[in-house]
Design a protein around this motif. Sequence first.
Motif, PDB file in Angstrom:
ATOM      1  N   PRO A 210      -8.769   7.412   4.907  1.00 15.40           N
ATOM      2  CA  PRO A 210      -8.489   8.409   3.857  1.00 15.40           C
ATOM      3  C   PRO A 210      -7.722   7.767   2.705  1.00 15.40           C
ATOM      4  CG  PRO A 210      -7.947   9.266   6.034  1.00 15.40           C
ATOM      5  CD  PRO A 210      -8.225   7.811   6.217  1.00 15.40           C
ATOM      6  N   ALA A 211      -7.980   8.244   1.511  1.00  9.43           N
ATOM      7  CA  ALA A 211      -7.339   7.676   0.321  1.00  9.43           C
ATOM      8  C   ALA A 211      -5.814   7.704   0.401  1.00  9.43           C
ATOM      9  CB  ALA A 211      -7.824   8.407  -0.927  1.00  9.43           C
ATOM     10  N   PRO A 212      -5.168   8.770   0.921  1.00  6.71           N
ATOM     11  CA  PRO A 212      -3.702   8.742   1.012  1.00  6.71           C
ATOM     12  C   PRO A 212      -3.171   7.602   1.870  1.00  6.71           C
ATOM     13  CG  PRO A 212      -4.496  10.991   1.213  1.00  6.71           C
ATOM     14  CD  PRO A 212      -5.694  10.114   1.269  1.00  6.71           C
ATOM     15  N   LEU A 213      -3.855   7.292   2.990  1.00  5.34           N
ATOM     16  CA  LEU A 213      -3.419   6.184   3.836  1.00  5.34           C
ATOM     17  C   LEU A 213      -3.594   4.849   3.123  1.00  5.34           C
ATOM     18  CD1 LEU A 213      -4.687   7.022   7.446  1.00  5.34           C
ATOM     19  CD2 LEU A 213      -2.344   7.017   6.589  1.00  5.34           C
ATOM     20  N   ALA A 214      -4.743   4.690   2.451  1.00  6.51           N
ATOM     21  CA  ALA A 214      -4.982   3.459   1.710  1.00  6.51           C
ATOM     22  C   ALA A 214      -3.945   3.275   0.615  1.00  6.51           C
ATOM     23  CB  ALA A 214      -6.390   3.481   1.111  1.00  6.51           C
ATOM     24  N   ALA A 215      -3.625   4.360  -0.087  1.00 11.21           N
ATOM     25  CA  ALA A 215      -2.636   4.278  -1.161  1.00 11.21           C
ATOM     26  C   ALA A 215      -1.261   3.938  -0.607  1.00 11.21           C
ATOM     27  CB  ALA A 215      -2.587   5.608  -1.913  1.00 11.21           C
ATOM     28  N   LYS A 216      -0.885   4.519   0.517  1.00  7.81           N
ATOM     29  CA  LYS A 216       0.426   4.249   1.103  1.00  7.81           C
ATOM     30  C   LYS A 216       0.549   2.787   1.504  1.00  7.81           C
ATOM     31  CE  LYS A 216       3.827   5.827   4.450  1.00  7.81           C
ATOM     32  NZ  LYS A 216       4.367   4.468   4.665  1.00  7.81           N
ATOM     33  N   LEU A 217      -0.520   2.246   2.091  1.00  9.48           N
ATOM     34  CA  LEU A 217      -0.470   0.851   2.495  1.00  9.48           C
ATOM     35  C   LEU A 217      -0.302  -0.077   1.302  1.00  9.48           C
ATOM     36  CD1 LEU A 217      -0.649  -1.352   4.597  1.00  9.48           C
ATOM     37  CD2 LEU A 217      -3.131  -1.224   4.470  1.00  9.48           C
ATOM     38  N   VAL A 218      -1.052   0.193   0.238  1.00  7.22           N
ATOM     39  CA  VAL A 218      -0.989  -0.673  -0.940  1.00  7.22           C
ATOM     40  C   VAL A 218       0.385  -0.603  -1.603  1.00  7.22           C
ATOM     41  CG1 VAL A 218      -1.911  -1.055  -3.251  1.00  7.22           C
ATOM     42  CG2 VAL A 218      -3.458  -0.599  -1.361  1.00  7.22           C
ATOM     43  N   LEU A 219       0.918   0.617  -1.755  1.00  7.36           N
ATOM     44  CA  LEU A 219       2.171   0.780  -2.486  1.00  7.36           C
ATOM     45  C   LEU A 219       3.402   0.426  -1.660  1.00  7.36           C
ATOM     46  CD1 LEU A 219       1.583   4.057  -4.525  1.00  7.36           C
ATOM     47  CD2 LEU A 219       1.302   1.686  -5.237  1.00  7.36           C
ATOM     48  N   SER A 220       3.319   0.541  -0.333  1.00 13.45           N
ATOM     49  CA  SER A 220       4.505   0.293   0.489  1.00 13.45           C
ATOM     50  C   SER A 220       4.499  -1.074   1.160  1.00 13.45           C
ATOM     51  CB  SER A 220       4.639   1.375   1.565  1.00 13.45           C
ATOM     52  OG  SER A 220       3.550   1.315   2.478  1.00 13.45           O
ATOM     53  N   LYS A 221       3.411  -1.802   1.061  1.00 12.00           N
ATOM     54  CA  LYS A 221       3.345  -3.092   1.745  1.00 12.00           C
ATOM     55  C   LYS A 221       4.305  -4.073   1.095  1.00 12.00           C
ATOM     56  CE  LYS A 221       0.119  -6.416   3.672  1.00 12.00           C
ATOM     57  NZ  LYS A 221      -1.289  -6.840   3.805  1.00 12.00           N
ATOM     58  N   SER A 222       5.237  -4.591   1.907  1.00 11.42           N
ATOM     59  CA  SER A 222       6.264  -5.497   1.374  1.00 11.42           C
ATOM     60  C   SER A 222       6.484  -6.711   2.259  1.00 11.42           C
ATOM     61  CB  SER A 222       7.589  -4.735   1.221  1.00 11.42           C
ATOM     62  OG  SER A 222       8.012  -4.204   2.476  1.00 11.42           O
ATOM     63  N   SER A 223       5.675  -6.886   3.308  1.00 15.12           N
ATOM     64  CA  SER A 223       5.867  -7.997   4.241  1.00 15.12           C
ATOM     65  C   SER A 223       5.699  -9.334   3.538  1.00 15.12           C
ATOM     66  CB  SER A 223       4.881  -7.894   5.403  1.00 15.12           C
ATOM     67  OG  SER A 223       5.037  -8.981   6.286  1.00 15.12           O
ATOM     68  N   GLN A 224       6.621 -10.241   3.833  1.00 16.79           N
ATOM     69  CA  GLN A 224       6.586 -11.576   3.236  1.00 16.79           C
ATOM     70  C   GLN A 224       6.160 -12.640   4.239  1.00 16.79           C
ATOM     71  OE1 GLN A 224       7.223 -11.932  -0.075  1.00 16.79           O
ATOM     72  NE2 GLN A 224       7.485  -9.701  -0.134  1.00 16.79           N
ATOM     73  N   ASN A 225       5.835 -12.244   5.476  1.00 17.84           N
ATOM     74  CA  ASN A 225       5.477 -13.218   6.510  1.00 17.84           C
ATOM     75  C   ASN A 225       4.135 -12.905   7.153  1.00 17.84           C
ATOM     76  OD1 ASN A 225       6.081 -11.139   8.547  1.00 17.84           O
ATOM     77  ND2 ASN A 225       8.212 -11.548   8.027  1.00 17.84           N
ATOM     78  N   GLY A 226       3.279 -12.232   6.415  1.00 19.79           N
ATOM     79  CA  GLY A 226       1.965 -11.899   6.948  1.00 19.79           C
ATOM     80  C   GLY A 226       1.991 -10.791   7.971  1.00 19.79           C
ATOM     81  N   GLY A 227       3.098 -10.036   8.037  1.00 17.37           N
ATOM     82  CA  GLY A 227       3.195  -8.926   8.971  1.00 17.37           C
ATOM     83  C   GLY A 227       3.530  -9.335  10.391  1.00 17.37           C
ATOM     84  N   GLU A 228       3.957 -10.572  10.607  1.00 12.57           N
ATOM     85  CA  GLU A 228       4.270 -11.038  11.955  1.00 12.57           C
ATOM     86  C   GLU A 228       5.470 -10.302  12.546  1.00 12.57           C
ATOM     87  OE1 GLU A 228       2.637 -13.035  13.892  1.00 12.57           O
ATOM     88  OE2 GLU A 228       1.083 -13.533  12.432  1.00 12.57           O
ATOM     89  N   HIS A 229       6.464 -10.042  11.734  1.00  9.19           N
ATOM     90  CA  HIS A 229       7.649  -9.329  12.217  1.00  9.19           C
ATOM     91  C   HIS A 229       8.348  -8.680  11.030  1.00  9.19           C
ATOM     92  CE1 HIS A 229      10.437 -12.373  10.594  1.00  9.19           C
ATOM     93  NE2 HIS A 229       9.525 -13.253  10.951  1.00  9.19           N
ATOM     94  N   ALA A 230       9.254  -7.750  11.331  1.00  8.60           N
ATOM     95  CA  ALA A 230      10.044  -7.075  10.298  1.00  8.60           C
ATOM     96  C   ALA A 230      11.519  -7.140  10.682  1.00  8.60           C
ATOM     97  CB  ALA A 230       9.606  -5.616  10.145  1.00  8.60           C
TER      98      ALA A 230
END
Length: 250
Positions: A210-230
Amino acid sequence: LDSRTHGRRPSRTRSPEQRRDRNRSLSSGPYAEVSHRFQRREPTTSQRRESNTFQRREFPRRGMIPSDDRRNTAAGSFQRGNNQERETAKSMVAKAWMFDPAQVPEAEAKYRHLLQEVEVANLRQSHDKVWPTFANGPHKGQNVKDLVTKMERGDVKPEDLTPLVAIRDDHGTMTVVFGNRRLTALKLLERSSGAHVKVRCIVWDVLEAPAPLAAKLVLSKSSQNGGEHAEIKRPSSKGPKGRGKGRQRD
């Protein structure tokens, strides 16, 4: 007429001073309002409607993690700041919470056909840092590390956690949109126990999300290590930010 112009009137070139004086007269003279509207090129109602329809139809393709052949075009231009697309995405994000089982328990049953058990090692985090306490779901108000301790003691099983929500891109990489704190706890558990851990996850394909999920991922994605850990943020007196008063995201 000069023969060098082949019978056409020679083009008139203005010096920078002449162009500045002309612009000044247009901005302050009787044609100021007309000039202002022309420069802004305000879209008509039908143009706005067509643009919104186009955004709803094409956003999931252009806003998500793209394949290599469109990495430098679609997503790149979106993330670099096309204002219209960003405003459209922000309006979509306001509805993304409806797909999160931690906030809407009915979502788990509604999207049961997308539910699957996924190894924690195959999930990527979208956030670089997460808040230390849960904001939604049965663990609301509890500390992330406390959940790790309960799972180590066996009081809580990973498969009993509220399902995460993830989007799978063209390469098969699954990035978590909702449940980054739960995923952080699970990765800490996997690291301390040395065993493979599985968790229930609602997985959307990138082209069907769904477009809301896609938009949330794009706007909130901030991982600097490829998503390995937070990293877990330090507690703050202000508390975590959320959607509206008292509404926090996971």
